[in-house]
Design an enzyme around this catalytic site. Structure first.
Site, PDB file in Angstrom:
ATOM      1  N   SER A 195      -4.510   8.886 -12.079  1.00  0.00           N
ATOM      2  CA  SER A 195      -4.281   7.445 -12.216  1.00  0.00           C
ATOM      3  C   SER A 195      -4.870   6.810 -13.470  1.00  0.00           C
ATOM      4  CB  SER A 195      -4.823   6.711 -10.981  1.00  0.00           C
ATOM      5  OG  SER A 195      -6.222   6.871 -10.862  1.00  0.00           O
ATOM      6  N   LYS A 210      -9.887  -0.530  -6.372  1.00  0.00           N
ATOM      7  CA  LYS A 210      -9.906  -0.610  -7.829  1.00  0.00           C
ATOM      8  C   LYS A 210      -9.940  -2.073  -8.283  1.00  0.00           C
ATOM      9  CE  LYS A 210      -7.739   3.873  -8.509  1.00  0.00           C
ATOM     10  NZ  LYS A 210      -6.689   4.668  -9.145  1.00  0.00           N
TER      11      LYS A 210
END
Length: 340
Positions: A238, A283
């Site tokens: 990611s 996140k």
């Protein structure tokens, strides 16, 4: 022993048992939460996170932070409850993170491989976006495939028929659109000499109506500089988008982020297409706590991101690298960008 002491001991016994059980018994869950966040324009352990050697690098400012998710395993009952109650962590079945059929070492190796792939794809996506040369080589020829005896390992693919090809996806799309049984000319560079090789396209084994060459193409940077990524002990794919943006920022004039604090996440392929990731809510928390003003969100994660966005964090929807760059440039000039 008088009756009051007996009563007191009887009352304390369940509490003692609960305390022992709560600290000694582990639960079949892991806790997911905000992990470390790293500025891809900055340094780590005295080295640039994204280090470019052999060419002039444009000065940068501000932040382009990649974000991560922390995983806590081996939780006892009290720890699991405390993390769940904190609101910034979530519990998921351990089997979702650590499949029982795989060892921790195997999972770590897979995560490391994904991270390495994200680094490779980030470099290639940035080079394609900037118009820098990338060689598309043949890394493998299937022994019984249509191209066996015609194409060779190490050939640099130039054209399929009359169509120039520069990416793996371009090869797949071009060949897939050709009817099986069609004879075509494949133009390659072989030992530095442009060569035209005739090949009869076969039928793809799992999709008989699509064309198939039976080769594995591989994209290789063909530039006079090197790129090194210096983040250790980070896994998964990611970080791709933020690595790519750091490269674009360092290889072009001006500040892509306007000198501000931008964070984000997302996989990326060599064509610059941005894909979804897991753990977006954690996140977002990590980015907000680090001071981010804007967060780049893969389009497919937008719904989840909207439901979990911290106050004051602007969510920008990203489908691909050109869109991400356009959005940042628009924000830097006082404009707007696609929102989640």
């Amino acid at each position: 022993m008088n009756r009051r002491i007996v009563t007191l001991l009887a009352a304390l016994a369940p509490i003692v048992v609960l305390g022992v059980v709560g600290t000694m018994v582990t639960v079949p869950y892991v806790a997911l939460g905000p992990g470390p966040t790293f500025n891809t324009l900055g340094d780590v352990d005295g080295k640039p996170v994204v280090d470019i050697q052999g060419t002039e690098v444009d000065p940068t400012d501000g932040n382009l932070n990649m974000t991560t998710v922390s995983v806590r395993d081996g939780l006892n009952i009290f720890e699991a409850f405390g993390l769940w109650a904190s609101g910034s962590n979530g519990l998921v079945p351990r089997s979702e993170i650590y499949p029982p059929e795989k060892s921790k070492e195997e999972i770590q190796q897979a995560n490391t491989a994904d991270f390495q792939q994200s680094e490779d794809s980030a470099e290639l996506a940035a080079l394609h976006f900037l118009g820098k040369p990338v060689a598309l080589t043949v890394s493998k020829v299937t022994p019984d495939g249509p191209a066996a005896g015609a194409l060779q390992e190490g050939d640099v693919l130039v054209k399929i028929g009359d169509t120039p090809v520069t990416t793996i996806t371009g090869v797949q799309d071009t060949v897939g659109a050709i009817a099986p049984g069609t004879a075509i000319d494949v133009t390659v560079l072989r030992e530095g000499v442009e060569t035209v090789v005739p090949v009869t396209v076969g039928a793809r084994p799992n999709k008989p109506e699509s064309g198939y060459l039976g080769v594995t193409p591989n994209e290789v940077p063909d530039v006079p500089f090197t790129v090194q990524f210096n983040l250790a002990d980070i896994g998964g794919p990611s970080a791709g988008l933020m690595f790519t943006l750091a490269l674009v920022d360092k290889l072009t004039p001006g500040e892509l982020n306007g000198g501000k604090f931008v964070a984000g996440t997302g996989t990326i392929d060599s064509d610059g297409e941005v894909g979804p990731i897991g753990g977006i809510r954690y996140k977002l928390i990590a980015a907000s706590e680090a001071g981010a003003e804007t967060f780049l969100v893969p389009a497919q994660n937008c719904d989840e991101a909207k439901q979990n966005a911290p106050d004051g964090l602007r969510l920008v929807k990203v489908d691909n690298l050109p869109g991400a760059v356009d959005s940042l440039e628009s924000l830097n000039t006082g404009g707007d960008a696609p929102r989640c």
